[in-house]
Design a protein around this motif. Structure first.
Motif, short mmCIF file in Angstrom:
data_model
loop_
_atom_site.label_atom_id
_atom_site.label_comp_id
_atom_site.label_asym_id
_atom_site.label_seq_id
_atom_site.Cartn_x
_atom_site.Cartn_y
_atom_site.Cartn_z
N LEU A 1 0.82 -1.38 0.11
CA LEU A 1 -0.06 -0.11 0.03
C LEU A 1 0.88 1.26 0.03
O LEU A 1 0.68 2.37 -0.81
CB LEU A 1 -1.15 -0.05 1.35
CG LEU A 1 -1.95 1.08 1.33
CD1 LEU A 1 -2.87 1.11 0.09
CD2 LEU A 1 -2.81 1.02 2.49
N ARG B 1 2.33 1.83 -3.56
CA ARG B 1 1.17 2.27 -4.42
C ARG B 1 0.83 3.74 -4.24
O ARG B 1 0.54 4.64 -5.15
CB ARG B 1 -0.06 1.52 -4.17
CG ARG B 1 -1.05 1.91 -5.31
CD ARG B 1 -2.31 0.88 -5.01
NE ARG B 1 -3.06 1.78 -3.88
CZ ARG B 1 -4.15 1.43 -3.67
NH1 ARG B 1 -4.89 0.30 -4.18
NH2 ARG B 1 -5.01 2.21 -2.69
N GLU B 2 0.39 4.02 -2.76
CA GLU B 2 0.17 5.46 -2.52
C GLU B 2 1.63 6.50 -2.72
O GLU B 2 1.24 7.66 -3.34
CB GLU B 2 -0.23 5.37 -1.13
CG GLU B 2 -1.57 5.00 -1.07
CD GLU B 2 -2.93 5.51 -1.66
OE1 GLU B 2 -2.79 6.49 -1.80
OE2 GLU B 2 -3.43 4.70 -2.41
N LEU C 1 -3.84 5.64 4.02
CA LEU C 1 -5.48 5.88 3.28
C LEU C 1 -5.67 7.33 2.94
O LEU C 1 -5.47 8.14 3.99
CB LEU C 1 -6.48 5.16 4.25
CG LEU C 1 -6.30 3.59 4.42
CD1 LEU C 1 -7.18 3.29 5.56
CD2 LEU C 1 -6.36 2.94 3.24
#
Length: 154
Positions: free
Chosen positions: A42, A45-46, A97
């Motif tokens: 994650l 990706r971010e 997030l």
């Protein structure tokens, strides 16, 4: 700072203990390893998204403060995910997030603005800028107290 670190270590040990008592030792180790792998994926990706957004904004000539702060928060989230423990995994996930990262970004930018104003006042005294022109600048003696002010731009 030492107290914060001690509280963090106590929270991590308590979280690992609580999870270990529910799912067992092997389950706890598996969750920690799975969290590290999912978190690193994650973060990668971010981080790529944040870098592409930064490049696009910089090439268009706009101010990339949002994208730069997002990149910093993604990097911090990636480091927190890589630390062993459930508390650091949850904190890292919050920075990775996008919805929760935007809350952290607003807080961070507001804090940076306040610190920049305070630093400017300490270095040169209060200044008011309107339409990119200095309207009033008061020289202050060395022992004069710092006056909180705002920099106004048109």
């Amino acid at each position: 700072m030492a107290v914060v670190f001690l509280l963090y270590v106590i929270a991590e040990v308590a979280a690992v203990w609580a999870v270990g008592s529910v799912v067992g030792v092997l389950g706890t180790i598996g969750l920690l390893i799975a969290g590290a792998f999912v978190g690193s994926w994650l973060a990668r990706r971010e981080g790529g998204k944040a870098m592409r957004a930064f490049m696009a904004t910089a090439q268009s000539g706009r101010n990339p403060e949002k994208e730069l702060t997002d990149g910093m928060l993604v990097a911090l989230g990636g480091v927190l995910i890589m630390l062993p423990g459930f508390v650091s995994d949850v904190l890292g996930l919050l920075f990775l997030l996008p919805p929760t990262r935007s809350v952290a970004r607003r807080f961070w930018l507001r804090r940076a603005e306040k610190r920049a104003i305070r630093y400017a006042n300490q270095r040169r005294g209060p200044v008011m800028v309107v339409d990119s022109e200095v309207v009033a600048e008061e020289p202050r003696p060395k022992n004069h107290p710092v006056i909180e002010g705002r920099i106004v731009e048109g």
